[in-house]
Design an enzyme around this catalytic site. Structure first.
Site, PDB file in Angstrom:
ATOM      1  N   ASN A   1     -15.245   1.635   0.668  1.00  0.00           N
ATOM      2  CA  ASN A   1     -16.580   1.065   0.515  1.00  0.00           C
ATOM      3  C   ASN A   1     -16.688   0.219  -0.750  1.00  0.00           C
ATOM      4  O   ASN A   1     -17.450  -0.749  -0.803  1.00  0.00           O
ATOM      5  CB  ASN A   1     -17.626   2.191   0.476  1.00  0.00           C
ATOM      6  CG  ASN A   1     -17.683   2.960   1.788  1.00  0.00           C
ATOM      7  OD1 ASN A   1     -17.261   2.475   2.828  1.00  0.00           O
ATOM      8  ND2 ASN A   1     -18.209   4.175   1.752  1.00  0.00           N
TER       9      ASN A   1
ATOM     10  N   ASN B   1     -13.737  -3.633   5.088  1.00  0.00           N
ATOM     11  CA  ASN B   1     -13.670  -2.174   5.254  1.00  0.00           C
ATOM     12  C   ASN B   1     -14.874  -1.671   6.037  1.00  0.00           C
ATOM     13  O   ASN B   1     -16.018  -2.015   5.700  1.00  0.00           O
ATOM     14  CB  ASN B   1     -13.671  -1.488   3.879  1.00  0.00           C
ATOM     15  CG  ASN B   1     -13.668   0.023   3.996  1.00  0.00           C
ATOM     16  OD1 ASN B   1     -12.685   0.624   4.426  1.00  0.00           O
ATOM     17  ND2 ASN B   1     -14.787   0.658   3.637  1.00  0.00           N
ATOM     18  N   GLU B   2     -14.629  -0.899   7.073  1.00  0.00           N
ATOM     19  CA  GLU B   2     -15.691  -0.206   7.834  1.00  0.00           C
ATOM     20  C   GLU B   2     -16.929  -1.080   8.034  1.00  0.00           C
ATOM     21  O   GLU B   2     -18.054  -0.656   7.756  1.00  0.00           O
ATOM     22  CB  GLU B   2     -16.065   1.122   7.150  1.00  0.00           C
ATOM     23  CG  GLU B   2     -14.933   2.114   7.171  1.00  0.00           C
ATOM     24  CD  GLU B   2     -15.306   3.529   6.728  1.00  0.00           C
ATOM     25  OE1 GLU B   2     -16.407   3.737   6.178  1.00  0.00           O
ATOM     26  OE2 GLU B   2     -14.473   4.440   6.937  1.00  0.00           O
TER      27      GLU B   2
ATOM     28  N   GLU C   1      -7.474   5.245   7.197  1.00  0.00           N
ATOM     29  CA  GLU C   1      -8.177   6.328   6.483  1.00  0.00           C
ATOM     30  C   GLU C   1      -8.182   7.545   7.394  1.00  0.00           C
ATOM     31  O   GLU C   1      -8.760   7.491   8.488  1.00  0.00           O
ATOM     32  CB  GLU C   1      -9.619   5.947   6.129  1.00  0.00           C
ATOM     33  CG  GLU C   1      -9.717   5.000   4.955  1.00  0.00           C
ATOM     34  CD  GLU C   1     -11.144   4.808   4.446  1.00  0.00           C
ATOM     35  OE1 GLU C   1     -11.932   5.779   4.474  1.00  0.00           O
ATOM     36  OE2 GLU C   1     -11.458   3.674   4.036  1.00  0.00           O
TER      37      GLU C   1
ATOM     38  N   GLN D   1      -7.597  10.409   0.232  1.00  0.00           N
ATOM     39  CA  GLN D   1      -7.003   9.428  -0.651  1.00  0.00           C
ATOM     40  C   GLN D   1      -5.832  10.082  -1.381  1.00  0.00           C
ATOM     41  O   GLN D   1      -5.269  11.041  -0.854  1.00  0.00           O
ATOM     42  CB  GLN D   1      -8.059   8.890  -1.592  1.00  0.00           C
ATOM     43  CG  GLN D   1      -9.195   8.181  -0.816  1.00  0.00           C
ATOM     44  CD  GLN D   1     -10.133   7.362  -1.686  1.00  0.00           C
ATOM     45  OE1 GLN D   1      -9.917   7.151  -2.853  1.00  0.00           O
ATOM     46  NE2 GLN D   1     -11.229   6.879  -1.083  1.00  0.00           N
TER      47      GLN D   1
HETATM   48  O1  AHR Z   1     -12.458   7.533   1.540  1.00  0.00           O
HETATM   49  C1  AHR Z   1     -13.812   7.619   1.197  1.00  0.00           C
HETATM   50  C2  AHR Z   1     -14.670   6.608   1.948  1.00  0.00           C
HETATM   51  O2  AHR Z   1     -14.652   6.924   3.299  1.00  0.00           O
HETATM   52  C3  AHR Z   1     -14.197   5.170   1.924  1.00  0.00           C
HETATM   53  O3  AHR Z   1     -14.632   4.472   0.801  1.00  0.00           O
HETATM   54  C4  AHR Z   1     -14.837   4.609   3.152  1.00  0.00           C
HETATM   55  O4  AHR Z   1     -14.094   3.544   3.689  1.00  0.00           O
HETATM   56  C5  AHR Z   1     -14.950   5.781   4.096  1.00  0.00           C
HETATM   57  O5  AHR Z   1     -16.202   5.917   4.634  1.00  0.00           O
END
Ligand code: AHR
Length: 502
Positions: free
Chosen positions: A72, A172-173, A292, A353
């Site tokens: 994000n 991203n997303e 992810e 992560q």
């Molecule tokens: O990994 C944490 C968050 O999860 C990331 O920033 C986002 O891409 C997802 O919603």
């Protein structure tokens, strides 16, 4: 006692295992970077401020690629802020996590850290608040050797050689309403197509990842992929999948079936991509970047971690610092099993992560770094997975899960290479051990050279600052007679076996 059997035959190949399946993700979020990989002044830190103890753990984890800098975060990120003399870099508000970003660690520092970690960079561009021009600028800065304003700026900033980043994420997303610059599938698809075409005009050899869905329960899941791929099919190589699971979101049996859910998501995205391929009469195949995935208690973040207000945003706060249990690690092991079993269509994946933020590695400022339970299945799978994934041919007892319906008690993945065969197993039975018999006759005369397991009488045991080695891998016995290997999997366990070459 539940039973399962498996047949291994080197002739039943799923496909090549891309090493990039063992990727991870570092976002400028919480203490992932600051007080995570970077802590100047720590006794274990090097002259660049990177913690040597963390680097050692990252290398042991066996991480192939690292997606960066978000997440994000990237949807509000100005990459120019993160290069040039560190003292001149601006402090910015990070709207995604309500934190302040000092830009003390930027593109150059992170690429230097990656060299030390032995991992490859996977870069995300901001398609939330920015667009084609800024993506092109970053590409020129990062990848052009010299002779243009931005490539020469990189050189004058101290990096003679280009970063040569091969894989780029187009935002991203973008399907998520929480995303800065979120838009509908049509609008995002058009923007992603324009950006990809422009980036390829500079370098046609790039590998580009378009945003798929943020999880399988998104109301737009399926339709989003369909529309986005209609706009971008010729322009991109991979479509992303993101998904997180947590025990708190369901019951134990359903949580243990997370790998089954991941497999369904992969198969549904593959089916969607292939239907667009057929409709557009293409020969090119689009594969998946599962960039992810992890166990994450998102509800706890929503309830406890979120920072409110506008004048109190901290630098590197403790956010998303989930403590992982034995059952979480068993689920992580089962998710890796699912990825290996789809090696023909999943080219790349990132455990989200790496350090402190929903991470296999934790650190204490001025103190120790330690392995969470989830470290073990990832490190072992990355180390033992061979070049080819084989179909495991499983016959297993099943159980009923409230969220995912009928699920196999035992799941498995098998890989092979010139040196031998690796078998990864998960037992989802909560109350009893499960006996697994494995037909290995087709492998010839093999022996078990390594057999490790993750389980505990207390499935909620965890490694913490106070007790960093509470949970570890244990040896497990497996016997072989007349072409059959027999092993008893403890309840709620993950197991890895390495067999010699026949
Ligand atoms: O990994 C944490 C968050 O999860 C990331 O920033 C986002 O891409 C997802 O919603």
């Amino acid at each position: 006692m539940p039973q399962a059997s498996l047949t291994i035959n080197p002739a039943f190949a799923i496909g090549a295992v891309d090493r990039r399946l063992f990727g991870s993700f570092v976002e400028h979020l919480g203490r992932s970077v600051y007080d995570g990989i970077y802590e100047p002044g720590h006794a274990a830190s090097d002259d660049e401020g990177f913690r040597g103890d963390v680097l050692e753990l990252v290398r042991e984890l066996g991480v192939s690629t690292i997606r960066y800098p978000g997440g994000n975060f990237v949807s509000g990120f100005k990459w120019e802020d993160s290069v040039g003399p560190a003292s001149d870099r601006p402090t910015r508000l990070d709207l995604a996590w309500h934190s302040k970003e000092t830009n003390e660690v930027g593109l150059h520092e992170f690429s230097s850290w990656l060299r030390k970690a032995g991992s490859e960079l996977m870069l995300a561009v901001n398609l939330g608040t920015r667009g084609v021009e800024e993506a092109l600028d970053l590409l020129e800065y990062a990848n052009v050797p010299s002779g243009s304003t931005l490539s020469d700026l990189r050189r004058s900033n101290g990096l003679e050689e280009p970063l040569a980043v091969k894989t780029w994420c187009l935002g991203n997303e973008m399907d998520g309403p929480w995303q800065l610059g979120h838009r509908n599938a049509d609008d995002y698809g058009k923007l992603a197509s324009m950006t990809a075409k422009a980036m390829r005009q500079l370098d046609s050899s790039l590998e580009l990842v378009v945003c798929g869905s943020s999880n399988r329960t998104m109301p737009t899941f399926g339709a989003w992929e369909h529309t986005v791929l209609q706009h971008t099919y010729d322009d991109i190589d991979l479509i992303s999948c993101h998904a997180y699971w947590a025990e708190s979101q369901s019951d134990l049996g359903s949580f243990l079936a997370a790998g089954h859910d991941m497999s369904l998501m992969i198969e549904e995205v593959v089916a969607t991509a292939d239907s667009v391929k057929a409709a557009l009469k293409k020969t090119k195949q689009i594969n998946i970047s599962f960039d992810e995935w992890n166990v994450w208690d998102i509800e706890r973040f929503a309830e406890e971690d979120q920072i409110t207000g506008i004048d109190n945003w901290p630098v590197a706060p403790r956010l998303l610092e989930d403590s992982y249990t034995v059952v979480d690690a068993v689920v992580v092991g089962s998710l890796l099993i699912s990825l290996l079993n789809h090696a023909d269509r999943v080219s790349s994946a990132s455990l989200a992560q790496l350090v402190n933020v929903i991470a296999p590695i934790m650190t204490e400022p001025g103190g120790i770094a330690w392995k969470q339970t989830t470290f073990f299945p990832f490190a072992v799978t990355s180390r033992l997975a061979g070049a080819t994934a084989l179909t495991p041919r499983i016959v297993s007892d099943t159980y009923e899960s409230s969220v995912h319906g009928t699920v196999k008690v035992v799941d498995a993945a098998v890989t092979s290479d010139a040196q031998g065969t690796s078998v990864f197993l998960v037992n989802r039975a909560v109350d009893s051990a499960t006996t697994v018999t494995i037909d290995i006759a087709a492998l010839g005369a093999v022996s078990v050279v390594e057999a490790v397991a993750l389980y505990d009488d207390d499935i909620h045991a965890a490694n913490t600052l106070e007790s960093p080695e509470r949970v570890a891998l244990r040896p497990i016995s497996a016997s072989t007679t007349d072409g059959t290997l027999t092993i008893e999997l403890p309840p709620v366990s993950w197991v890895a076996l390495r067999l010699s070459a026949g």
